[in-house]
Write a protein that holds these residues in place. Structure first.
Motif, PDB file in Angstrom:
ATOM      1  N   LEU A   1      -3.207  10.712   2.510  1.00  0.00           N
ATOM      2  CA  LEU A   1      -2.687   9.386   2.177  1.00  0.00           C
ATOM      3  C   LEU A   1      -1.206   9.271   2.518  1.00  0.00           C
ATOM      4  CD1 LEU A   1      -4.424   8.659  -1.236  1.00  0.00           C
ATOM      5  CD2 LEU A   1      -4.911   7.604   0.965  1.00  0.00           C
TER       6      LEU A   1
ATOM      7  N   VAL B   1     -13.690   8.241  -1.662  1.00  0.00           N
ATOM      8  CA  VAL B   1     -14.320   8.371  -0.340  1.00  0.00           C
ATOM      9  C   VAL B   1     -13.820   9.645   0.346  1.00  0.00           C
ATOM     10  CG1 VAL B   1     -14.469   7.337   1.949  1.00  0.00           C
ATOM     11  CG2 VAL B   1     -14.702   5.909  -0.073  1.00  0.00           C
ATOM     12  N   LEU B   2     -12.526   9.900   0.271  1.00  0.00           N
ATOM     13  CA  LEU B   2     -11.959  11.083   0.924  1.00  0.00           C
ATOM     14  C   LEU B   2     -12.376  12.379   0.243  1.00  0.00           C
ATOM     15  CD1 LEU B   2      -8.349   9.844   1.710  1.00  0.00           C
ATOM     16  CD2 LEU B   2     -10.196  10.242   3.331  1.00  0.00           C
TER      17      LEU B   2
ATOM     18  N   ARG C   1     -10.561   4.117  -5.155  1.00  0.00           N
ATOM     19  CA  ARG C   1     -11.562   3.778  -4.124  1.00  0.00           C
ATOM     20  C   ARG C   1     -11.349   4.601  -2.852  1.00  0.00           C
ATOM     21  NH1 ARG C   1     -11.810  -2.756  -4.766  1.00  0.00           N
ATOM     22  NH2 ARG C   1     -12.793  -2.730  -6.811  1.00  0.00           N
ATOM     23  N   ALA C   2     -10.102   4.720  -2.449  1.00  0.00           N
ATOM     24  CA  ALA C   2      -9.819   5.494  -1.234  1.00  0.00           C
ATOM     25  C   ALA C   2      -9.985   6.984  -1.479  1.00  0.00           C
ATOM     26  CB  ALA C   2      -8.404   5.203  -0.751  1.00  0.00           C
ATOM     27  N   THR C   3      -9.529   7.460  -2.621  1.00  0.00           N
ATOM     28  CA  THR C   3      -9.608   8.902  -2.876  1.00  0.00           C
ATOM     29  C   THR C   3     -11.032   9.357  -3.133  1.00  0.00           C
ATOM     30  OG1 THR C   3      -9.100   8.553  -5.216  1.00  0.00           O
ATOM     31  CG2 THR C   3      -7.261   9.049  -3.750  1.00  0.00           C
TER      32      THR C   3
ATOM     33  N   THR D   1      -5.887   3.619  -6.582  1.00  0.00           N
ATOM     34  CA  THR D   1      -6.165   4.458  -5.416  1.00  0.00           C
ATOM     35  C   THR D   1      -7.517   5.157  -5.491  1.00  0.00           C
ATOM     36  OG1 THR D   1      -5.015   6.304  -6.451  1.00  0.00           O
ATOM     37  CG2 THR D   1      -3.727   4.884  -4.986  1.00  0.00           C
TER      38      THR D   1
ATOM     39  N   PHE E   1       0.819  -1.211   0.000  1.00  0.00           N
ATOM     40  CA  PHE E   1       0.000   0.000   0.000  1.00  0.00           C
ATOM     41  C   PHE E   1       0.857   1.267   0.000  1.00  0.00           C
ATOM     42  CE2 PHE E   1      -3.456  -2.696   1.966  1.00  0.00           C
ATOM     43  CZ  PHE E   1      -4.219  -2.728   0.806  1.00  0.00           C
TER      44      PHE E   1
END
Length: 111
Positions: A89, A67-68, A63-65, A61, A32
């Protein structure tokens, strides 16, 4: 005497299991962290998704970005091309090893 030998054998098995779990966690963290560092480098150089490397890393990335980015102020540029999402991140990459170092002194070590 036999009871002590069995106890030592169980302790060695538990230590080996704990060691293998720790190594697995470190491998996952390294995976990661390398993806997040690659994203940081791509953002710093201004690479877009038109380059295959950018498309691959941004896809990993996303999926994480995504959400953020739903949080207020996440798309605001903080330092150069870096948004709050990129800095968050990168902060996670830096804070994980610091957390490991901070909690390593609380373990009971037996010789």
């Amino acid at each position: 005497m036999l009871d002590q030998a069995a106890r030592r054998r169980r302790m060695r098995t538990a230590e080996a299991r704990s060691y293998s779990i720790t190594v697995a966690i470190l491998y996952v963290y390294a995976l990661f962290a390398s993806i997040i560092v690659m994203r940081t480098v791509l953002v710093a150089f201004g690479a877009t998704e038109s380059v295959w490397t950018g498309r691959f890393v941004y896809g990993l990335t996303s999926r994480a970005t995504d959400v953020l980015e739903a949080l207020p102020g996440a798309n605001r540029e903080i330092w150069g091309p870096f948004t709050m999402v990129d800095i968050s991140l990168l902060g996670l990459v830096l804070l994980f090893p610091l957390g490991l170092v901070a909690t390593s002194g609380t373990l009971n070590r037996r010789a």
